[in-house]
Design a protein around this motif. Structure first.
Motif, PDB file in Angstrom:
ATOM      1  N   ILE A  69      37.220  36.777  27.298  1.00  0.00           N
ATOM      2  CA  ILE A  69      36.840  35.386  27.064  1.00  0.00           C
ATOM      3  C   ILE A  69      38.056  34.463  26.990  1.00  0.00           C
ATOM      4  CG2 ILE A  69      35.814  33.822  25.340  1.00  0.00           C
ATOM      5  CD1 ILE A  69      33.795  35.221  27.142  1.00  0.00           C
ATOM      6  N   THR A  70      39.188  34.999  26.533  1.00  0.00           N
ATOM      7  CA  THR A  70      40.391  34.158  26.525  1.00  0.00           C
ATOM      8  C   THR A  70      41.378  34.624  27.593  1.00  0.00           C
ATOM      9  OG1 THR A  70      41.436  35.550  24.839  1.00  0.00           O
ATOM     10  CG2 THR A  70      40.179  33.649  24.063  1.00  0.00           C
ATOM     11  N   TYR A  71      40.896  35.441  28.512  1.00  0.00           N
ATOM     12  CA  TYR A  71      41.769  35.967  29.566  1.00  0.00           C
ATOM     13  C   TYR A  71      41.720  35.021  30.766  1.00  0.00           C
ATOM     14  CZ  TYR A  71      44.101  39.564  32.353  1.00  0.00           C
ATOM     15  OH  TYR A  71      44.996  40.273  33.126  1.00  0.00           O
ATOM     16  N   ASP A  72      42.870  34.389  31.010  1.00  0.00           N
ATOM     17  CA  ASP A  72      42.941  33.296  31.982  1.00  0.00           C
ATOM     18  C   ASP A  72      42.350  33.636  33.351  1.00  0.00           C
ATOM     19  OD1 ASP A  72      43.640  30.712  31.617  1.00  0.00           O
ATOM     20  OD2 ASP A  72      45.534  30.882  32.736  1.00  0.00           O
ATOM     21  N   GLU A  73      42.772  34.786  33.881  1.00  0.00           N
ATOM     22  CA  GLU A  73      42.378  35.141  35.250  1.00  0.00           C
ATOM     23  C   GLU A  73      40.864  35.301  35.386  1.00  0.00           C
ATOM     24  OE1 GLU A  73      44.960  36.148  33.651  1.00  0.00           O
ATOM     25  OE2 GLU A  73      46.648  36.630  34.960  1.00  0.00           O
ATOM     26  N   ALA A  74      40.204  35.742  34.317  1.00  0.00           N
ATOM     27  CA  ALA A  74      38.756  35.964  34.393  1.00  0.00           C
ATOM     28  C   ALA A  74      38.002  34.634  34.401  1.00  0.00           C
ATOM     29  CB  ALA A  74      38.293  36.819  33.215  1.00  0.00           C
ATOM     30  N   ASN A  75      38.570  33.619  33.762  1.00  0.00           N
ATOM     31  CA  ASN A  75      37.983  32.287  33.760  1.00  0.00           C
ATOM     32  C   ASN A  75      36.518  32.291  33.318  1.00  0.00           C
ATOM     33  OD1 ASN A  75      37.983  29.509  34.116  1.00  0.00           O
ATOM     34  ND2 ASN A  75      37.338  29.656  36.268  1.00  0.00           N
ATOM     35  N   VAL A  76      36.263  32.869  32.168  1.00  0.00           N
ATOM     36  CA  VAL A  76      34.909  32.964  31.628  1.00  0.00           C
ATOM     37  C   VAL A  76      34.855  32.281  30.275  1.00  0.00           C
ATOM     38  CG1 VAL A  76      33.009  34.501  31.039  1.00  0.00           C
ATOM     39  CG2 VAL A  76      34.786  35.283  32.590  1.00  0.00           C
ATOM     40  N   THR A 103      33.644  47.273  25.442  1.00  0.00           N
ATOM     41  CA  THR A 103      34.646  46.386  26.021  1.00  0.00           C
ATOM     42  C   THR A 103      34.482  46.366  27.528  1.00  0.00           C
ATOM     43  OG1 THR A 103      36.991  45.799  26.001  1.00  0.00           O
ATOM     44  CG2 THR A 103      36.453  48.138  26.244  1.00  0.00           C
ATOM     45  N   MET A 104      35.287  45.550  28.196  1.00  0.00           N
ATOM     46  CA  MET A 104      35.262  45.494  29.653  1.00  0.00           C
ATOM     47  C   MET A 104      36.647  45.065  30.123  1.00  0.00           C
ATOM     48  SD  MET A 104      32.593  43.439  32.079  1.00  0.00           S
ATOM     49  CE  MET A 104      32.203  44.088  33.698  1.00  0.00           C
ATOM     50  N   THR A 105      37.188  45.832  31.035  1.00  0.00           N
ATOM     51  CA  THR A 105      38.524  45.484  31.532  1.00  0.00           C
ATOM     52  C   THR A 105      38.412  44.469  32.665  1.00  0.00           C
ATOM     53  OG1 THR A 105      38.509  47.236  33.189  1.00  0.00           O
ATOM     54  CG2 THR A 105      39.367  47.798  31.003  1.00  0.00           C
ATOM     55  N   SER A 159      36.533  42.274  37.736  1.00  0.00           N
ATOM     56  CA  SER A 159      36.840  41.615  39.008  1.00  0.00           C
ATOM     57  C   SER A 159      36.413  42.451  40.210  1.00  0.00           C
ATOM     58  CB  SER A 159      38.336  41.300  39.087  1.00  0.00           C
ATOM     59  OG  SER A 159      39.082  42.485  38.932  1.00  0.00           O
ATOM     60  N   SER A 160      36.034  43.712  39.959  1.00  0.00           N
ATOM     61  CA  SER A 160      35.610  44.560  41.069  1.00  0.00           C
ATOM     62  C   SER A 160      34.120  44.373  41.375  1.00  0.00           C
ATOM     63  CB  SER A 160      35.889  46.027  40.743  1.00  0.00           C
ATOM     64  OG  SER A 160      34.920  46.517  39.825  1.00  0.00           O
ATOM     65  N   LEU A 161      33.413  43.692  40.465  1.00  0.00           N
ATOM     66  CA  LEU A 161      31.964  43.514  40.629  1.00  0.00           C
ATOM     67  C   LEU A 161      31.655  42.109  41.126  1.00  0.00           C
ATOM     68  CD1 LEU A 161      30.857  45.069  37.210  1.00  0.00           C
ATOM     69  CD2 LEU A 161      30.572  46.126  39.466  1.00  0.00           C
ATOM     70  N   PRO A 162      30.476  41.929  41.744  1.00  0.00           N
ATOM     71  CA  PRO A 162      30.032  40.556  42.036  1.00  0.00           C
ATOM     72  C   PRO A 162      29.977  39.783  40.722  1.00  0.00           C
ATOM     73  CG  PRO A 162      28.533  42.171  43.017  1.00  0.00           C
ATOM     74  CD  PRO A 162      29.491  42.945  42.157  1.00  0.00           C
ATOM     75  N   ARG A 163      30.397  38.525  40.747  1.00  0.00           N
ATOM     76  CA  ARG A 163      30.574  37.786  39.493  1.00  0.00           C
ATOM     77  C   ARG A 163      29.297  37.754  38.650  1.00  0.00           C
ATOM     78  NH1 ARG A 163      34.367  34.526  36.940  1.00  0.00           N
ATOM     79  NH2 ARG A 163      33.459  32.923  35.634  1.00  0.00           N
ATOM     80  N   GLU A 164      28.163  37.578  39.297  1.00  0.00           N
ATOM     81  CA  GLU A 164      26.903  37.486  38.544  1.00  0.00           C
ATOM     82  C   GLU A 164      26.627  38.762  37.743  1.00  0.00           C
ATOM     83  OE1 GLU A 164      22.245  36.548  39.559  1.00  0.00           O
ATOM     84  OE2 GLU A 164      23.763  35.949  41.027  1.00  0.00           O
ATOM     85  N   VAL A 192      53.355  33.000  27.116  1.00  0.00           N
ATOM     86  CA  VAL A 192      52.921  33.867  26.014  1.00  0.00           C
ATOM     87  C   VAL A 192      52.460  33.016  24.830  1.00  0.00           C
ATOM     88  CG1 VAL A 192      53.712  35.560  24.314  1.00  0.00           C
ATOM     89  CG2 VAL A 192      54.349  35.816  26.717  1.00  0.00           C
ATOM     90  N   VAL A 193      53.207  31.960  24.536  1.00  0.00           N
ATOM     91  CA  VAL A 193      52.824  31.084  23.428  1.00  0.00           C
ATOM     92  C   VAL A 193      51.474  30.426  23.709  1.00  0.00           C
ATOM     93  CG1 VAL A 193      53.426  28.961  22.195  1.00  0.00           C
ATOM     94  CG2 VAL A 193      55.195  30.650  22.697  1.00  0.00           C
ATOM     95  N   GLU A 194      51.314  29.970  24.940  1.00  0.00           N
ATOM     96  CA  GLU A 194      50.058  29.306  25.321  1.00  0.00           C
ATOM     97  C   GLU A 194      48.866  30.259  25.176  1.00  0.00           C
ATOM     98  OE1 GLU A 194      48.400  27.569  29.458  1.00  0.00           O
ATOM     99  OE2 GLU A 194      50.538  27.181  29.092  1.00  0.00           O
ATOM    100  N   LYS A 195      49.047  31.490  25.641  1.00  0.00           N
ATOM    101  CA  LYS A 195      47.974  32.493  25.521  1.00  0.00           C
ATOM    102  C   LYS A 195      47.671  32.792  24.055  1.00  0.00           C
ATOM    103  CE  LYS A 195      48.227  36.157  28.267  1.00  0.00           C
ATOM    104  NZ  LYS A 195      48.844  37.205  29.128  1.00  0.00           N
ATOM    105  N   THR A 196      48.732  32.864  23.261  1.00  0.00           N
ATOM    106  CA  THR A 196      48.561  33.145  21.842  1.00  0.00           C
ATOM    107  C   THR A 196      47.762  32.027  21.172  1.00  0.00           C
ATOM    108  OG1 THR A 196      50.624  34.385  21.777  1.00  0.00           O
ATOM    109  CG2 THR A 196      49.793  33.559  19.669  1.00  0.00           C
ATOM    110  N   ILE A 197      48.104  30.785  21.488  1.00  0.00           N
ATOM    111  CA  ILE A 197      47.397  29.647  20.897  1.00  0.00           C
ATOM    112  C   ILE A 197      45.917  29.671  21.296  1.00  0.00           C
ATOM    113  CG2 ILE A 197      47.210  27.120  20.987  1.00  0.00           C
ATOM    114  CD1 ILE A 197      50.275  27.020  21.057  1.00  0.00           C
TER     115      ILE A 197
END
Length: 312
Positions: free
Chosen positions: A74-81, A21-23, A28-33, A127-132
């Motif tokens: 992958i579904t985590y908004d802030e990461a935007n991946v 896994t990856m938190t 976010s602490s690493l260069p994006r690449e 929360v509903v939006e994230k769940t969907i």
DNA sequence: ACCAGTCAAGGAAGC
DNA sequence: GCTTCCTTGACTGGT
């Protein structure tokens, strides 16, 4: 009846196949690449482990519940991946193909159990939006690996919300459920809870099911903790009748100690199926070791009559 | 090599 | 309106 393995095979883990896994904190602490490269490698690893575990289940004639954390961030908004952003996207697609082929070859029944943090009945729009987003993503993964868009590949979770009357919660759940992708809706099933003020089988079958027509998953241990006046036999039959295909139920036993809801390492008691035909996930800590031990204790467990004999 | 602490989530419960 | 707890397995960082 087939026993079901939940997510992890300890046998494969001992051979070096474990999930990664990856938190977000780390990402976010690493260069994006660099972060995308590590994330892609871990997701690819998770798919390889999943493929291997499906083969392992096939060898044992078990069904399989995929991990709910195969695609960290992958579904985590802030990461935007998205998967397309990963440098090994092509290899990931190849591994999807491999899993699809394994399932085709083995016909292992595959299900999912999204985490308890998914709440379709939440009062919070976010929360509903994230769940969907999360449920749709997992359903699209199921589509991608060739799983049927019906209850043969169920995606099971809990209502996990207590704000309002049972009818109000159901209406809130159902109006959000209708926003899910069509294939996702066709896989969703709901499980009874173990806490006293949460959803019992009786409430799910009497109130939730008539409005939504969603199948109810029977969980033995949760029912034992929260029977709400129903015997095990009554409850399992009521759940069984809500399924349009062979149900997938859950079995567990309490760990020794003062929390009856905690799951034991091994299962020792006979599972009473009341003459019903269903598959049954083993929510037991020792995972594949526990299922094998159980099958040694009860050699006839899971034994199915050939169709010609069953017909007589 | 190992171990203790950290991380992530939604909701309930207790100040 | 805060903090803490629940749960889980793997990661992270210090020894």
């Amino acid at each position: 009846m087939k026993p079901g393995l939940c997510c992890i095979s300890l046998t494969l883990k001992e051979q070096g196949y474990s999930f990664q896994t990856m938190t977000y904190k780390r990402f976010s602490s690493l260069p994006r690449e660099e972060a995308l490269e590590i994330l892609g490698d871990r997701i690819l690893n998770n798919l390889v482990v999943t493929n291997k575990t499906i083969e392992f289940c096939h060898e044992n004639n078990w069904v399989y519940r995929v991990s709910s954390d195969l695609f960290p961030l992958i579904t985590y908004d802030e990461a935007n991946v998205s998967l397309e952003d990963l440098p090994n996207h092509d290899e990931i697609q190849d591994e999807f193909d491999n899993i699809e082929q394994t399932i085709k070859n083995t016909n292992v029944r595959v299900s999912a159990h999204p985490s308890e943090y998914n709440s379709l009945a939440s009062l919070s729009d976010k929360v509903v939006e994230k769940t969907i987003t999360e449920l749709n993503f997992y359903s699209s993964f199921f589509d991608r690996i060739g799983l049927p868009a019906d209850y043969r590949s169920p995606m099971n979770f809990h209502i996990h919300n207590n704000n309002g009357t049972r009818e109000e919660i159901t209406q809130r759940f159902y109006s959000n459920f209708k926003k899910l992708d069509e294939n996702c809706q066709k896989r969703i099933v709901i499980e009874n809870d173990d806490k006293l003020n949460c959803w019992s089988v009786k409430e799910l079958v009497d109130i939730f099911h008539p409005i939504t027509n969603i199948p109810i998953t029977f969980d033995y241990l949760h029912h034992k903790c929260h029977p709400n006046g129903l015997t095990e036999c009554e409850a399992i039959n009521m759940c069984y009748d809500t399924w349009q295909t062979k149900p997938l139920f859950h079995y567990s036993e309490s760990r020794e100690g003062n929390n009856p809801r905690a799951h034991a390492d091994y299962a020792y008691n006979p599972i009473e199926n009341y003459g019903l035909e269903f598959d049954c996930d083993f929510e037991i800590k020792a995972k594949c070791h526990a299922i094998k031990k159980y099958q040694e204790l009860y050699p006839l467990f899971g034994y199915c009559l050939p169709p010609t004999m069953a017909a007589n």
